[in-house]
Design an enzyme around this catalytic site. Sequence first.
Site, short mmCIF file in Angstrom:
data_model
loop_
_atom_site.label_atom_id
_atom_site.label_comp_id
_atom_site.label_asym_id
_atom_site.label_seq_id
_atom_site.Cartn_x
_atom_site.Cartn_y
_atom_site.Cartn_z
N ASP A 1 1.60 3.89 2.98
CA ASP A 1 0.77 4.76 2.16
C ASP A 1 1.29 5.83 1.44
OD1 ASP A 1 -1.69 5.55 1.67
OD2 ASP A 1 -2.53 6.00 3.61
N ASP A 2 1.83 6.96 2.08
CA ASP A 2 2.36 8.03 1.78
C ASP A 2 3.71 8.54 2.37
OD1 ASP A 2 0.20 8.84 -0.62
OD2 ASP A 2 -0.86 8.50 1.63
N HIS B 1 1.07 -1.09 0.09
CA HIS B 1 0.19 0.09 -0.02
C HIS B 1 0.97 1.29 0.07
CE1 HIS B 1 -3.88 2.07 1.69
NE2 HIS B 1 -3.05 2.87 1.11
N GLU C 1 -11.13 3.26 5.90
CA GLU C 1 -10.08 4.31 6.39
C GLU C 1 -10.89 5.56 7.21
OE1 GLU C 1 -8.04 6.49 3.14
OE2 GLU C 1 -6.36 7.17 4.69
N HIS D 1 -9.50 1.24 -1.24
CA HIS D 1 -9.61 1.81 0.25
C HIS D 1 -10.83 1.80 0.63
CE1 HIS D 1 -5.76 3.30 -1.23
NE2 HIS D 1 -5.40 4.10 -0.26
N HIS E 1 1.33 4.93 -2.26
CA HIS E 1 0.92 5.82 -3.47
C HIS E 1 2.35 6.44 -4.14
CE1 HIS E 1 -3.27 5.59 -2.36
NE2 HIS E 1 -2.80 5.49 -1.10
N1 ADE Z 1 -4.70 8.85 -1.68
C1 ADE Z 1 -3.36 9.06 -1.16
N2 ADE Z 1 -3.27 8.58 0.04
C2 ADE Z 1 -4.64 8.09 0.35
C3 ADE Z 1 -5.08 7.67 1.29
N3 ADE Z 1 -4.46 7.37 2.41
N4 ADE Z 1 -6.54 7.53 1.58
C4 ADE Z 1 -7.05 7.79 0.39
N5 ADE Z 1 -6.61 8.25 -0.77
C5 ADE Z 1 -5.44 8.38 -0.76
ZN ZN Z 2 -3.64 4.81 0.52
#
Ligand code: ADE
Ligand code: ZN
Length: 336
Positions: free
Chosen positions: A278-279, A17, A200, A197, A19
């Site tokens: 994630d990011d 996971h 969340e 997703h 991005h």
């Molecule tokens: N796009 C990038 N990170 C995300 C996240 N945590 N949830 C939804 N969309 C995303």
């Molecule tokens: Zn994500």
Amino acid sequence: MTQLRAFIEGMPKAELHLHIEGSLEPELMFSLAQKNNISLPFKTVEEVRDAYQFSDLQDFLDIYYQGMGVLQTEQDFYDLTWAYLTKIHSQNVIHTEIFFDPQGHTDRGISFDTVINGIHRALVDGSEKLGISSYLIMCFLRHLDESAALETLEQALPYKDKIKGVGLDSSELGHPPSKFAHVFARAKQEGFLAVAHAGEEGPPEYVFEALDILKIDRLDHGNRSLENDTLTQRLASTKMALTVCPLSNYKLAGVTDMRQHPLREMLDKNLNATINSDDPAYFGGYMNENYFAVAEALDLSKDDLITLARNGFNATFCNLQEKAALQSRLDDYLKQ
Ligand code: ADE
Ligand code: ZN
């Protein structure tokens, strides 16, 4: 803890996971902005980092979409992806399945082809030079309508050999999975695997929809599934993999104290949880930092950490033979 940290650092891992646009570090953002003559609302890298304090998912997404605006050329997408791969290589990640958001680029005039060719070329180099295997997952932006997602799917068909699956991301609340029923059905017909997703920020109903309507093969986040016992039992009995992102949950305020992170309950209830970043450029850590955070806050044992890493390899979109090869890298590490 120092011992456990060293154990985590050395442990072979899979990331499921991530991005790729969320791995854009402020330093690269600045250098690309300068090269491409794009003005940023920040003067220094420190100012950017200071701005990364989010109250919820939307608050983050606004900055995330703004940040990706510096990506213009195929080489920019290559550089972004290569930077991520070299970073995870240093953290002993040996397989990664990467999300990209084509609509975040095509909607500002960058061609699909520019995006995918840059990312893909870096992934080929990642395999050849770093030994990292990978798959790409194309996400649809759920705040846009389904017709835009269908158009994006059409654009992707000529690149089918480079894309393993489709996903669903962006603003969850108010945009349930059912909104994308047709495009996911079409994607499945075309042979793509599916993830989404869900849970969340959204309620358990969204997770049910992702399972029953989108027919997902893996669940991204899924935290709020725990609010529904029937759903929790179903996820456990079907061994549905959840791609959990601890630092993301903390930074987006889904979890206000890491000691209350739902991972503990997920493991106790036999959910197939995995650890992911994630990011990472926005949330303060890559794979190892995510492992450290839960290991410390939830007092995880070495066996818990091994379970999480094994879950990760098992939940990849690799075939059985490839999964066995990944697991044997972990076996070798544990024998040392
Ligand atoms: N796009 C990038 N990170 C995300 C996240 N945590 N949830 C939804 N969309 C995303
Ligand atoms: Zn994500």
